[in-house]
Design a protein around this motif. Sequence first.
Motif, short mmCIF file in Angstrom:
data_model
loop_
_atom_site.label_atom_id
_atom_site.label_comp_id
_atom_site.label_asym_id
_atom_site.label_seq_id
_atom_site.Cartn_x
_atom_site.Cartn_y
_atom_site.Cartn_z
N VAL A 442 -13.46 -21.71 19.64
CA VAL A 442 -14.26 -22.91 19.36
C VAL A 442 -13.79 -23.55 18.06
CG1 VAL A 442 -16.56 -23.83 18.93
CG2 VAL A 442 -16.26 -21.96 20.55
N ALA A 443 -13.45 -24.82 18.12
CA ALA A 443 -13.12 -25.60 16.93
C ALA A 443 -14.33 -26.43 16.53
CB ALA A 443 -11.92 -26.52 17.20
N VAL A 444 -14.64 -26.46 15.24
CA VAL A 444 -15.75 -27.28 14.77
C VAL A 444 -15.32 -28.75 14.76
CG1 VAL A 444 -16.87 -25.45 13.46
CG2 VAL A 444 -15.08 -26.81 12.37
N GLY A 445 -16.29 -29.65 14.62
CA GLY A 445 -16.01 -31.07 14.77
C GLY A 445 -15.04 -31.65 13.77
N ASN A 446 -14.91 -31.02 12.60
CA ASN A 446 -13.99 -31.48 11.57
C ASN A 446 -12.62 -30.83 11.67
OD1 ASN A 446 -16.02 -29.35 10.53
ND2 ASN A 446 -14.20 -28.98 9.28
N ALA A 447 -12.34 -30.14 12.77
CA ALA A 447 -11.09 -29.40 12.91
C ALA A 447 -9.87 -30.31 12.96
CB ALA A 447 -11.13 -28.52 14.16
N CYS A 448 -8.74 -29.77 12.52
CA CYS A 448 -7.47 -30.50 12.56
C CYS A 448 -6.92 -30.51 13.99
CB CYS A 448 -6.47 -29.87 11.60
SG CYS A 448 -5.78 -28.30 12.17
N PRO A 449 -5.94 -31.37 14.27
CA PRO A 449 -5.41 -31.46 15.64
C PRO A 449 -4.89 -30.14 16.20
CG PRO A 449 -4.72 -33.38 14.37
CD PRO A 449 -5.41 -32.45 13.40
N ARG A 450 -4.22 -29.33 15.38
CA ARG A 450 -3.66 -28.08 15.91
C ARG A 450 -4.76 -27.11 16.32
NH1 ARG A 450 1.53 -25.68 12.84
NH2 ARG A 450 1.08 -24.09 14.41
N ALA A 451 -5.84 -27.05 15.55
CA ALA A 451 -6.96 -26.19 15.93
C ALA A 451 -7.63 -26.71 17.19
CB ALA A 451 -7.97 -26.11 14.78
N ARG A 452 -7.78 -28.03 17.30
CA ARG A 452 -8.37 -28.62 18.50
C ARG A 452 -7.54 -28.32 19.73
NH1 ARG A 452 -11.85 -33.26 18.00
NH2 ARG A 452 -12.77 -33.31 15.91
N ASP A 453 -6.23 -28.43 19.60
CA ASP A 453 -5.35 -28.17 20.74
C ASP A 453 -5.44 -26.72 21.21
OD1 ASP A 453 -4.49 -30.77 20.73
OD2 ASP A 453 -2.63 -30.37 19.65
N ALA A 454 -5.72 -25.81 20.29
CA ALA A 454 -5.76 -24.38 20.63
C ALA A 454 -7.11 -23.95 21.18
CB ALA A 454 -5.42 -23.55 19.40
N ALA A 455 -8.14 -24.74 20.97
CA ALA A 455 -9.51 -24.32 21.29
C ALA A 455 -9.87 -24.55 22.75
CB ALA A 455 -10.50 -25.06 20.39
N ASP A 456 -10.81 -23.74 23.23
CA ASP A 456 -11.41 -23.97 24.54
C ASP A 456 -12.49 -25.03 24.46
OD1 ASP A 456 -10.29 -21.72 26.22
OD2 ASP A 456 -11.11 -20.58 24.55
N PHE A 457 -13.10 -25.14 23.29
CA PHE A 457 -14.28 -25.99 23.14
C PHE A 457 -14.29 -26.59 21.74
CE2 PHE A 457 -18.74 -26.92 22.43
CZ PHE A 457 -19.19 -27.35 23.66
N ILE A 458 -14.58 -27.87 21.66
CA ILE A 458 -14.66 -28.55 20.36
C ILE A 458 -16.09 -29.02 20.16
CG2 ILE A 458 -13.83 -30.44 18.93
CD1 ILE A 458 -11.31 -30.45 20.70
N MET A 459 -16.71 -28.54 19.11
CA MET A 459 -18.07 -28.97 18.80
C MET A 459 -18.06 -30.42 18.34
SD MET A 459 -19.87 -26.27 19.38
CE MET A 459 -21.46 -26.69 18.65
N ARG A 460 -19.10 -31.16 18.72
CA ARG A 460 -19.26 -32.50 18.17
C ARG A 460 -19.65 -32.41 16.70
NH1 ARG A 460 -20.37 -37.83 19.33
NH2 ARG A 460 -22.01 -38.82 18.09
N GLU A 461 -20.44 -31.39 16.37
CA GLU A 461 -20.92 -31.24 15.00
C GLU A 461 -19.84 -30.72 14.08
OE1 GLU A 461 -24.00 -31.28 17.91
OE2 GLU A 461 -22.30 -29.95 17.70
N ARG A 462 -19.95 -31.09 12.82
CA ARG A 462 -19.02 -30.64 11.79
C ARG A 462 -19.56 -29.37 11.13
NH1 ARG A 462 -15.73 -34.14 9.27
NH2 ARG A 462 -16.42 -33.36 7.24
N HIS A 463 -18.74 -28.83 10.20
CA HIS A 463 -19.15 -27.64 9.46
C HIS A 463 -20.44 -27.86 8.70
CE1 HIS A 463 -17.13 -30.30 6.82
NE2 HIS A 463 -16.39 -29.46 6.11
#
Length: 479
Positions: A442-463
């Motif tokens: 899971v990548a949090v909403g403020n995640a960088c592109p590489r973390a987003r690409d690796a994640a199964d799920f991206i939260m809308r919310e930030r840290h």
Amino acid sequence: MTMTKPIVVLASAVASLPALPFSSSLHHRTAFLPPGHSTLAGRHRTAGDDATPNTAIPATPPGKSDLYDDEELFDLLNLHKALNPEEEKGLFSDGDGNDGLNEESIAGGIHDWVLQTLNEKDDGEGADAKLSDPTELSAIPGLHDLVLETIADIDSTAASEDESFSSVNELAYDNLQTLLRDKKPAIRAIATDVDGTLLSGQYLHPTTQEAILKAIDQAYKTNDEEPKRKIEHFFPATGKSRRGAELSLGPIIGPLLYQCPGVFIQGLYCVDKQGNVVFEKKLSNEAILAAEELVAEFGISVVGYDGDDLYTTEQTEVVISLSEIYGEPTVQLIHDGSGNEEKKKKKLAAHEPGLHKLLIMDEDLELLSKVRPRLEELAKQTGATVTQAIPTMLELLPEGCSKANGVEKLCEALGVDIAEELLALGDAENDSGMLEDAAIGVAVGNACPRARDAADFIMRERHDEGAAGLAMNLFGFDA
């Protein structure tokens, strides 16, 4: 693992869903869904899939209660419940104190229940509103598009004009159902990054703090008479030192880390919950010397890590910020121990018994962008590798090492199957490996592109909005 994972975007505000903006039918919509991908309920239907004729375009235009089947709505209600545990004793209670949704508990019918749950309004059209033109059914978004649009305040007009956007939402929401059904039940360990995931600066959101406390309580409870709980291991996976993670997470969470295993210093120092070292590796002197020469050439700062002890050759503002902003232990000025000021400073490479990693630091991001290719070249020549977690810092690690490698080593010691049993949370480039390897990344909403690409799920919310805590509640704990 090299396959790029699908991305999912979801907000946490299902509890406050406003009126659904339009009706939709998963029975009749195939637009934007590639072959082989399923819908909310785990199936991809076409007109030919149903045994009875005339299901793609019914003779009588459908009303709202005809548009979804029971399983699809049942899935949505369970997702709503998972995201809103505070409603356990309210809407989702059977009145006798029993928690949980099932078909028998919904006496009035699942269709009526979902309309009640989501507080659907009809904008003056009446509860039995019909679609005026059945031929337009193929253009109506699916239930998962509808929910995503509602909770994320997506403009339906803009979404309908952008097929790629709609396609992402289709595949995304289907993937969420897969994660909740097929992956979540096996999760028994949680690994999480600290800076940028749990923390925003020095701020820990109350939702995230509560989730951490719950995870630690489940994993390391002392009452042996209590039944076994779902989460058996919780640990930080961070570029920080162990002491730095403790200081950063504050007086409530920080001391509890000493009850937990941990992956520290980008996977270069890993310990079990008793504090025994599971894995450790340090840089070669050759790599440290070459990096120090590069630092001198560009006039930037360098900090070396040896466990919980940090060293530098010059106390610059960016070096001091490690303690003042990022909560690391005070960085020590390295010297030879003599009283002679001319001889006081010495090379980091001379430090015994060596250093786990180096931070190459400067507030000038453009300058660091010029340093990085040079640092990567010397890393290749000296058996090292480069990563980055914070924009003002480049990190030099021993070759073959990474946060993901450290997580792998620790999970091996704990008996955790990463690909089946680990929930991983992160935001940065250095988190991408563990997000990709984990059963659920899971990548949090403020995640960088590489973390987003690796994640199964991206939260809308930030840290700073409690994303990590919400993710643990959704994917880690039983509701």
